[in-house]
Motif scaffolding. Sequence first.
Motif, PDB file in Angstrom:
ATOM      1  N   UNK A  82       1.263  -1.394  -0.273  1.00  0.00           N
ATOM      2  CA  UNK A  82       0.026  -0.041  -0.096  1.00  0.00           C
ATOM      3  C   UNK A  82       0.647   1.215  -0.263  1.00  0.00           C
ATOM      4  N   UNK A  83       2.127   1.418   0.838  1.00  0.00           N
ATOM      5  CA  UNK A  83       2.749   2.654   0.860  1.00  0.00           C
ATOM      6  C   UNK A  83       3.371   2.794  -0.737  1.00  0.00           C
ATOM      7  N   UNK A  84       4.492   1.739  -1.472  1.00  0.00           N
ATOM      8  CA  UNK A  84       4.798   2.168  -2.313  1.00  0.00           C
ATOM      9  C   UNK A  84       3.396   2.275  -3.698  1.00  0.00           C
ATOM     10  N   UNK A  87       0.542   5.314  -1.471  1.00  0.00           N
ATOM     11  CA  UNK A  87       0.958   6.723  -0.518  1.00  0.00           C
ATOM     12  C   UNK A  87       2.391   7.837  -1.003  1.00  0.00           C
ATOM     13  N   UNK A  88       3.341   6.582  -2.284  1.00  0.00           N
ATOM     14  CA  UNK A  88       4.198   6.810  -2.921  1.00  0.00           C
ATOM     15  C   UNK A  88       3.764   6.835  -4.537  1.00  0.00           C
ATOM     16  N   UNK A  89       2.866   6.576  -4.252  1.00  0.00           N
ATOM     17  CA  UNK A  89       2.333   6.545  -5.906  1.00  0.00           C
ATOM     18  C   UNK A  89       2.978   6.402  -7.485  1.00  0.00           C
ATOM     19  N   UNK A  90       3.800   4.977  -6.599  1.00  0.00           N
ATOM     20  CA  UNK A  90       4.358   3.968  -7.667  1.00  0.00           C
ATOM     21  C   UNK A  90       6.086   4.893  -7.710  1.00  0.00           C
ATOM     22  N   UNK A  91       6.129   6.419  -7.272  1.00  0.00           N
ATOM     23  CA  UNK A  91       8.107   6.884  -6.722  1.00  0.00           C
ATOM     24  C   UNK A  91       8.392   6.263  -5.811  1.00  0.00           C
ATOM     25  N   UNK A 122       9.597  -5.048   0.640  1.00  0.00           N
ATOM     26  CA  UNK A 122      10.894  -3.812  -0.137  1.00  0.00           C
ATOM     27  C   UNK A 122      11.480  -4.556  -1.463  1.00  0.00           C
ATOM     28  N   UNK A 123      12.368  -5.496  -0.725  1.00  0.00           N
ATOM     29  CA  UNK A 123      13.282  -5.757  -1.851  1.00  0.00           C
ATOM     30  C   UNK A 123      13.133  -5.886  -3.293  1.00  0.00           C
ATOM     31  N   UNK A 124      11.302  -6.695  -3.326  1.00  0.00           N
ATOM     32  CA  UNK A 124      10.515  -7.388  -4.531  1.00  0.00           C
ATOM     33  C   UNK A 124      10.683  -6.265  -5.214  1.00  0.00           C
ATOM     34  N   UNK A 125      10.226  -4.467  -4.737  1.00  0.00           N
ATOM     35  CA  UNK A 125       9.404  -3.852  -4.627  1.00  0.00           C
ATOM     36  C   UNK A 125      11.103  -3.129  -5.540  1.00  0.00           C
ATOM     37  N   UNK A 126      12.430  -2.978  -5.813  1.00  0.00           N
ATOM     38  CA  UNK A 126      13.263  -2.775  -6.007  1.00  0.00           C
ATOM     39  C   UNK A 126      13.583  -1.948  -5.152  1.00  0.00           C
ATOM     40  N   UNK A 127      13.718  -1.435  -3.613  1.00  0.00           N
ATOM     41  CA  UNK A 127      14.054  -0.971  -2.587  1.00  0.00           C
ATOM     42  C   UNK A 127      15.490  -1.347  -1.934  1.00  0.00           C
ATOM     43  N   UNK A 128      16.182  -0.697  -1.659  1.00  0.00           N
ATOM     44  CA  UNK A 128      17.334  -1.119  -0.485  1.00  0.00           C
ATOM     45  C   UNK A 128      16.626  -1.290   0.705  1.00  0.00           C
TER      46      UNK A 128
END
Length: 259
Positions: A82-84, A87-91, A122-128
């Motif tokens: 939900x955050x990605x 809230x961050x709307x994909x950014x 988070x890592x799956x989404x490409x976020x460190x």
Amino acid sequence: MTKKKPTILVVNDDGITAPGIKVLLEVMQEIGEVVVVAPDSPQSGMGHAITIGKPLRLDKIDLYPGVEMYKCSGTPVDCVKLAVHKIFKGKKPDLCVSGINHGLNYSINVLYSGTMSAAVEGAIEGIPSVGYSLDDFAYHADFEHTRVWVKTIAEQVLKNGLPKNSLLNVNFPNKSVEIKGIKICRQANAKWFEEFDERLDPYKREYFWMTGNFDLQDRGEDTDAHAINNGYVSIVPTQFDMTAHHVIPELNSWSFDIS
């Protein structure tokens, strides 16, 4: 020209009011712009569960001054999703940190942990991403000695990045232990031997309460368990590709001919 602060997503599995997440968000505020999304109630042991078939609620709350915070009715992984997307709307944020968990998530516990599953998402989404845990299950556990280590690890991840499809699993000794430093480790080989206490509710209906003992079968000195037991912060580089690559040659030697 002022350098833009990194954006940091803070999540956990102990719930939005847990003391561990308060320490984590405070440390992250020293580094960047923080957004907190956490379950509205404890979600320990949820692993990588997601909510399917019922609504998810995401409500903005004012729990700590100056912090953008949301409570979520779902699991730790739901919080990241939900955050990605909402809230961050994909950014995507520059960093995702999960914890600080009340209790260790070393060895096999990484599979059950909601804390680590949030970091994995988070890592799956490409976020460190980094999951932090403390060797103290108490609600009012003392996290103060972890602050400097939490910060330096997060700063190193922001500075250096992480290889694709990987994240860090960080565990801290409890307050009674003087931390000697950091050890980069492998995951120890261990398992839980469960027992189920049989009880009766007031209506005389049977129910079970799971207990168990943790059996550390690995005596290696390069493990997360050994590091924690000897006064070090353990860092295990973790991945979500669960392929047993070493078994592929063995399976290729089998005969699957059905003719």
